[in-house]
Design an enzyme around this catalytic site. Structure first.
Site, PDB file in Angstrom:
ATOM      1  N   CYS A 174      -0.460   6.453  -7.930  1.00  0.00           N
ATOM      2  CA  CYS A 174      -0.927   5.050  -7.994  1.00  0.00           C
ATOM      3  C   CYS A 174      -1.025   4.562  -6.551  1.00  0.00           C
ATOM      4  CB  CYS A 174       0.046   4.198  -8.802  1.00  0.00           C
ATOM      5  SG  CYS A 174       0.475   4.897 -10.412  1.00  0.00           S
ATOM      6  N   CYS A 311       8.749  -1.928  -7.013  1.00  0.00           N
ATOM      7  CA  CYS A 311       9.200  -3.100  -6.251  1.00  0.00           C
ATOM      8  C   CYS A 311       9.819  -4.108  -7.232  1.00  0.00           C
ATOM      9  CB  CYS A 311       8.073  -3.706  -5.425  1.00  0.00           C
ATOM     10  SG  CYS A 311       6.523  -3.869  -6.286  1.00  0.00           S
TER      11      CYS A 311
END
Length: 775
Positions: A174, A311
């Site tokens: 990704c 994250c």
């Protein structure tokens, strides 16, 4: 105009006046950095050490400090670091604005070789001082030319933990926007003297438009070892390569699995997350994250490393995914202990217990407590494993969670997985179809499920493995039927025999391609007539890899020639129908409309000069620091402007494309200590450098020439009063019309000079839609 329309217009004008007089940011409601659900959730989970929660929340509300990373390859990166420390950071240390002493940028203690720095200077402060304005413009210009990357500190961690070697085959699942991909490419090219490392990076993203952003990032590094592809990471196709004359499945040595996430670790920079955050975000993403991670480990070679990162601070997206992956692997995977890999980085070990909360505030500690009405939203893999021995064997404490208040960063989670054996559902060799269509179809069915079974699509163990385990009988039947498909029979017949457990669309359907239709990648043959003049004009060495040269058109004149590494050529040739390639290769030659009269229709391209130059044995002029200053600050200087040694070399070379080569002198530390190679053009009586504007400024800074933009933004100026690159290019264009000897520099070259077009230009058309452009 009606009364209502006049009134509406009056109100609109009044609103505009209010905004104009109210100052910056007026007219927008301030986002309140409060979210009670968020606070209650993380307080209850206990991820933050006792007594630090208020500190944690205060840090989350503070703006994120700016962080920069010096990119590029080793010797160039050292020069940029030297320039930063000597020219900018020293002055900033002694600077005061409105009585406040400016805090100078500091290196990140855990990043190697002082290649990453962070600063608390705001844009408001930067605007108040001319010195800081110069520093800001230096950052902007160097970012555009790809020598500095503005990247969040915690996002730099995963590539370091991958421990990249130049021979590694790497998959970034990704990848967009591409800052981590750039790190991977840099590590691959650790040795600048090797133009073609054995390894490569395949950078993938599901979003077609973001793929072009990825191309723009990767293109600035001018590597022949990067390929950008556009696929859903959860079912990215299995690729084949030719190994010793036989078809083999491509397994990756390193995989970066930086999955989509709820992003609550980014609240300091993405303020919208404050009002949008709910626990539902994690529940919705968990399944996708697990599918992507499963697909990653399937494609990982035994002995390889995969870094899983988010994250997000939420265990549902973090430890829950890792625990489910380890449980499915049945011992084939293990978490690596990375505690000693980043000295200076503060992190919290992964947790072994957690619970779920719905957006209504309902808590669940175990799957058995979840009502059946919520079974579609909440899954068993979201909870910790029940068996204490199994849980202890996973070593979830080896995961790393970075909390914002510990080192003034964003929030982040990272785990490193090492593959010890083939995945339990992957242990039988699949039969490679000879028919290309069948192969293509097989690749599309390589989609992983959240809970793969032995009936899922199998993949080969890595090269050298002799292990063969009997597969599911139904699976064998499908493979047998595929092999026995008579010639000319419809592939759709095979689709009818597929068991329901197989994932992916029917093989009879073509892959659906989204976004722009890409131009083809056409490799040139060894005896292509294009090479005849190129070979003699540039005196290419016998070991020049002609087969690695490609173009982007089947018909008509070849406008640009690109190069890829031998390994990427292998991947491209064996998987053209299996994957959607957005971009690959580095441009090495461009067609010159009038160059044939000088002996060669192709001029050298600056992007590929470091790749190509080791093979060029003629048309090289060795230049000094003073020569480069002349070439980059003056357009079409006379040959006599060069120093004696370079002038003498230039006199012996005929008109046409040339290499301008600077070799550092270790006895003169005041000069740049890295090699510099520029593309140029030898005219009848003059010489010029074909270098994009931002790269010109970059090299001039390395040579000690100050380059800055005036306050009004009226273009670039130099401290010595020289014209800026764009003005020079425009003047040169006029001169070219008058001077017949300079007409050899075609219009395409002028674009290169004026805008850096196809060399990392900021024009959206070039970055996002120009099919001729290659990274």
């Amino acid at each position: 105009m009606g009364k209502r329309s006049r009134q509406r217009q009056k109100n609109q004008n009044a609103g505009r006046d209010n905004r104009d007089t109210a100052g910056w940011g007026a007219g927008y409601a301030d986002i309140i950095k409060e979210n009670k659900l968020f606070e209650n959730y993380y307080k209850e989970l206990g991820l933050v050490p006792e007594g630090e929660f208020e500190q944690f929340m205060e840090a989350m509300r503070e703006p994120l400090p700016a962080t920069i990373r010096i990119t590029g390859y080793k010797s160039h990166a050292k020069e940029i670091l030297h320039c930063l420390k000597e020219k900018y950071f020293k002055d900033i240390q002694e600077l005061e604005i409105d009585g406040q002493k400016i805090e100078a940028p500091q290196p990140l203690s855990w990043y190697p070789d002082e290649q990453a720095w962070h600063t608390n200077m705001s844009r408001k402060i930067i605007r108040k001082s001319p010195l800081l304005e110069k520093f800001h413009q230096f950052l902007v210009s160097e970012t555009e030319s790809g020598n500095i990357s503005r990247q969040e500190a915690v996002s730099m961690i995963p590539p370091i933990l991958l421990k990249i070697e130049p021979h590694h085959k790497i998959l970034d699942m990704c990848a967009a926007p591409g800052s981590k991909t750039a790190q991977l490419i840099e590590m691959l090219h650790a040795d600048m003297d090797v133009p073609f490392p054995e390894g490569f990076v395949i950078a993938n993203d599901v979003d077609n438009k973001r793929c072009y952003l990825l191309v723009h990032q990767a293109k600035r590094l001018n590597s022949p070892c990067i390929m950008v592809v556009n696929h859903d990471a959860s079912c990215i196709p299995t690729l084949e390569i030719n190994s010793n004359g036989k078809k083999d499945v491509l397994f990756y040595d390193r995989i970066l699995c930086d999955v989509p996430c709820s992003g609550d670790g980014t609240m300091r920079k993405n303020i919208d997350v404050w009002k949008k955050w709910t626990t539902s975000n994690s529940l919705h993403l968990h399944g996708l994250q697990l599918r992507i991670a499963v697909r990653g480990v399937e494609q990982l070679a035994v002995g390889g490393r995969m870094v899983y990162s988010t994250c997000s601070l939420n265990p549902i997206e973090d430890e829950a995914v890792i625990a489910a992956l380890l449980e499915k692997s049945e011992g084939a995977l293990e978490l690596a202990d990375c505690s000693a890999d980043l000295p200076g980085l503060k992190w919290m070990p992964g947790v072994t217990s957690w619970k779920l909360m719905t957006k209504e505030g309902q808590w669940y500690t175990d799957w058995s407590e979840v009502p059946s009405s919520r079974h579609t939203q909440i899954r068993p893999t979201m909870f910790p494993p029940k068996d204490p021995e199994k849980l202890a064997s996973f070593h979830l404490e080896r995961c790393m969670r970075i909390l914002p208040h510990h080192q003034n960063t964003g929030g982040f989670f990272v785990a490193v997985l090492v593959k010890k054996a083939p995945m339990p559902w992957n242990k039988r060799y699949p039969k490679l179809r000879k028919d290309s269509k069948l192969s293509s179809s097989a690749a599309h069915t390589g989609c992983s499920k959240e809970a793969p079974s032995p009936g899922d699509t199998p993949h080969l163990p890595p090269e050298g493995s002799t292990e063969k385990v009997e597969g599911n009988s139904q699976e064998e039947k499908v493979a047998k039927e595929a092999d026995e498909t008579p010639e000319g029979a419809s592939v759709g017949q095979d689709a009818g025999a597929k068991p329901e457990g197989m994932c992916g669309p029917p093989p009879s359907k073509k892959m659906r391609l989204f976004g722009y239709k890409e131009d083809p990648f056409v490799f040139l043959s060894d005896d292509d007539p294009v090479f005849t003049t190129i070979q003699s004009f540039y005196d290419l060495s016998p070991d020049f890899p002609k087969l690695n040269v490609l173009t982007r058109t089947h018909e008509g004149k070849k406008r640009n020639l690109y190069m890829v590494s031998k390994e990427l050529r292998n991947v491209l040739l064996n998987n053209s129908e299996r994957m959607k390639v957005i971009n690959t290769g580095v441009k090495v030659w461009s067609r010159n409309s009038e160059g044939e009269e000088f002996g060669c229709a192709f001029r050298l391209a600056q992007e590929g000069i470091y790749t190509l130059q080791p093979y060029i044995r003629s048309r090289i002029i060795r230049v000094s620091v003073e020569d480069i200053k002349v070439l980059l600050t003056q357009e079409n200087p006379y040959l006599s402007k060069l120093e004696d040694e370079a002038h003498a070399q230039a006199q012996k070379i005929g008109m046409g494309s040339i290499v301008l080569k600077y070799i550092p002198n270790p006895n003169n530390p005041g000069e740049p200590q890295c090699p510099i190679q520029l593309c140029g053009w030898r005219g009848k009586t003059s010489i010029r450098a074909f270098v994009p504007r931002n790269e010109r400024f970059h090299y001039l800074r390395m040579l000690g020439v100050e380059v800055f933009r005036d306050k009004q933004g009226l273009g670039q100026k130099r401290s010595d009063g020289e014209k800026d690159g764009k003005e020079e290019a425009e003047d040169a264009a006029e001169k070219d019309e008058e001077q017949e000897e300079e007409r050899a520099a075609d219009k395409e070259t002028e674009l290169d000079l004026e805008n850096g077009n196809e060399n990392g230009s900021s024009e959206s058309k070039t970055d996002c839609g120009d099919k001729e452009t290659s990274s």
